[in-house]
Design a protein around this motif. Structure first.
Motif, mmCIF file in Angstrom:
data_model
loop_
_atom_site.group_PDB
_atom_site.id
_atom_site.type_symbol
_atom_site.label_atom_id
_atom_site.label_comp_id
_atom_site.label_asym_id
_atom_site.label_seq_id
_atom_site.Cartn_x
_atom_site.Cartn_y
_atom_site.Cartn_z
ATOM 1 N N THR A 131 0.852 -1.189 0.000
ATOM 2 C CA THR A 131 0.000 0.000 0.000
ATOM 3 C C THR A 131 0.890 1.241 0.000
ATOM 4 N N GLU A 133 0.011 5.204 -1.653
ATOM 5 C CA GLU A 133 -0.592 6.157 -2.583
ATOM 6 C C GLU A 133 0.467 7.135 -3.094
ATOM 7 N N SER A 150 -10.785 11.529 2.257
ATOM 8 C CA SER A 150 -10.743 10.695 3.457
ATOM 9 C C SER A 150 -9.525 11.035 4.296
ATOM 10 N N SER A 238 -9.384 1.104 1.715
ATOM 11 C CA SER A 238 -9.539 0.783 0.294
ATOM 12 C C SER A 238 -9.893 -0.691 0.138
ATOM 13 N N TYR A 247 -7.948 -0.956 -7.575
ATOM 14 C CA TYR A 247 -8.770 -0.524 -6.453
ATOM 15 C C TYR A 247 -10.182 -0.181 -6.928
ATOM 16 N N GLY A 249 -13.314 2.032 -7.064
ATOM 17 C CA GLY A 249 -13.511 3.467 -6.943
ATOM 18 C C GLY A 249 -14.869 3.864 -6.412
ATOM 19 N N LYS A 250 -15.125 5.171 -6.432
ATOM 20 C CA LYS A 250 -16.314 5.746 -5.822
ATOM 21 C C LYS A 250 -17.625 5.142 -6.310
ATOM 22 N N TYR A 255 -16.845 -0.221 -3.197
ATOM 23 C CA TYR A 255 -16.130 0.934 -2.650
ATOM 24 C C TYR A 255 -15.894 0.698 -1.158
ATOM 25 N N PHE A 256 -14.794 1.176 -0.641
ATOM 26 C CA PHE A 256 -14.358 0.780 0.709
ATOM 27 C C PHE A 256 -15.389 1.080 1.795
ATOM 28 N N SER A 267 -14.392 2.381 8.887
ATOM 29 C CA SER A 267 -13.631 2.896 7.748
ATOM 30 C C SER A 267 -13.051 4.250 8.129
ATOM 31 N N LYS A 303 -10.058 10.400 -3.337
ATOM 32 C CA LYS A 303 -10.535 9.251 -4.092
ATOM 33 C C LYS A 303 -11.582 9.674 -5.114
ATOM 34 N N SER A 308 -6.896 7.495 -7.076
ATOM 35 C CA SER A 308 -6.723 7.999 -5.714
ATOM 36 C C SER A 308 -5.284 8.456 -5.553
#
Length: 320
Positions: A131, A133, A150, A238, A247, A249-250, A255-256, A267, A303, A308
């Motif tokens: 992980t 970003e 987030s 995520s 991943y 997405g929205k 979505y997470f 979350s 995101k 993201s």
């Protein structure tokens, strides 16, 4: 993700509060340099934030201040990353713009110390990757898109994965033996993640990896980390699709926030939902806000539909 690369100085501006310093714009960042050391158009080595330097003479001055390259404030102006001449770091020959040179220079990604034996089973399974970003300075930011903002929590990355009947517990870079006793397995047991995730994936005919942050229990025990002194917990940030290794997405049903709610997991907090992505929005979390609700802000993850990236708060980064 680049750690150190050959770049071109895009601009040089005088420092507003120091006659001997200038501000160089390079690779999307602004870094403070000595007057006269670089001109616009010069080729340089740019060393990204969140890296560690080698034990070599050219790095001695920087390492005497900190072993980690991070945001610093010089005369009330932020500086991100390091700008060095090729000659000073010992590089000679013809290098292309954008060429990665971290291996040549011995520059590595900063990895926080791990406080306990992970009882590692092996490398990450199912094609899972670490992980991490990208910072917004390193990408072509898709301004105008609709995004969620987030909160980035300062802890240890943890992943729980299900693929075709197999379940795995992972740290940021290793798979963990499920029968050992550590923070990763404690969270798996506390929330019954194996049973819940397996059932969810089977019902939805999906292979998924939920990724999040272990917080509390003195993990990342910095004085500015508001989570360090709290009880051990886990926050999903995520969901990785293990069939596509992308991943969700929205707009995805995976979505997470949706998956976390289905599994009765926490979350990471959403600070802004369905916001229009603008330079002002990034600047707000990058350098204007120091705290949220009285607590220091490490940064945010932005995101969108299929992307993201992160913005690290300069105040927090400078105090770690």
């Amino acid at each position: 993700m680049k750690l150190a690369s050959i770049e071109i100085i895009q601009d040089i501006q005088p420092h507003s509060n120091a006659d001997t310093l200038s501000i160089a714009s390079v690779a999307g960042y602004k870094a403070i340099v000595k007057n006269g050391s670089f001109q616009k158009g010069d080729k340089c080595v740019f060393i990204q934030p969140d890296t560690t330097l080698p034990n070599l003479p050219w790095a001695t001055f920087y390492k005497s201040k900190s072993n980690r390259v991070r945001a610093i404030r010089l005369r009330n102006v932020w500086s991100m990353g390091l700008v060095e001449s090729l000659l000073n770091v010992g590089l000679s020959g013809d290098f292309d713009e954008g060429q990665e040179v971290s291996e040549l220079l011995g520059i590595q990604k900063y990895e926080p110390p791990i406080p306990q034996d992970l009882s590692a089973k092996g490398n990450l399974p199912f094609g899972i990757f670490k992980t991490d970003e990208s910072r917004y300075q390193s990408i072509d930011v898709p301004y105008g898109e609709i995004v969620d903002i987030s909160l980035k929590l300062d802890g240890s990355s943890a992943s729980y994965a299900y693929k075709n009947g197999e379940f795995a517990i992972c740290s940021r870079s290793l798979e963990i033996k499920p029968d050992c006793e550590n923070n990763y397995t404690r969270i798996a047991a506390k929330y019954d993640i194996k049973v819940k995730l397996s059932k969810f994936c089977q019902e939805n005919k999906a292979n998924l990896c939920i990724r999040g942050e272990l917080t509390g229990c003195n993990i990342q025990n910095f004085k500015v980390n508001p989570m360090a002194g709290t009880p051990l917990d886990f926050y999903v940030f995520s969901v990785l699709n293990l069939d596509t290794l992308r991943y969700e997405g929205k707009e995805s049903p995976f979505y997470f926030t949706k998956v976390a709610a289905e599994l009765n997991l926490k979350s990471v907090p959403i600070l802004e939902e369905n916001a229009v992505l603008t330079p002002a929005l990034i600047k707000k979390y990058d350098e204007e806000l120091e705290k949220i609700d009285g607590k220091y802000l490490e940064g945010v993850v932005i995101k969108g539909k299929d992307f993201s990236f992160k913005a690290i708060n300069k105040f927090y980064d400078s105090l770690k």
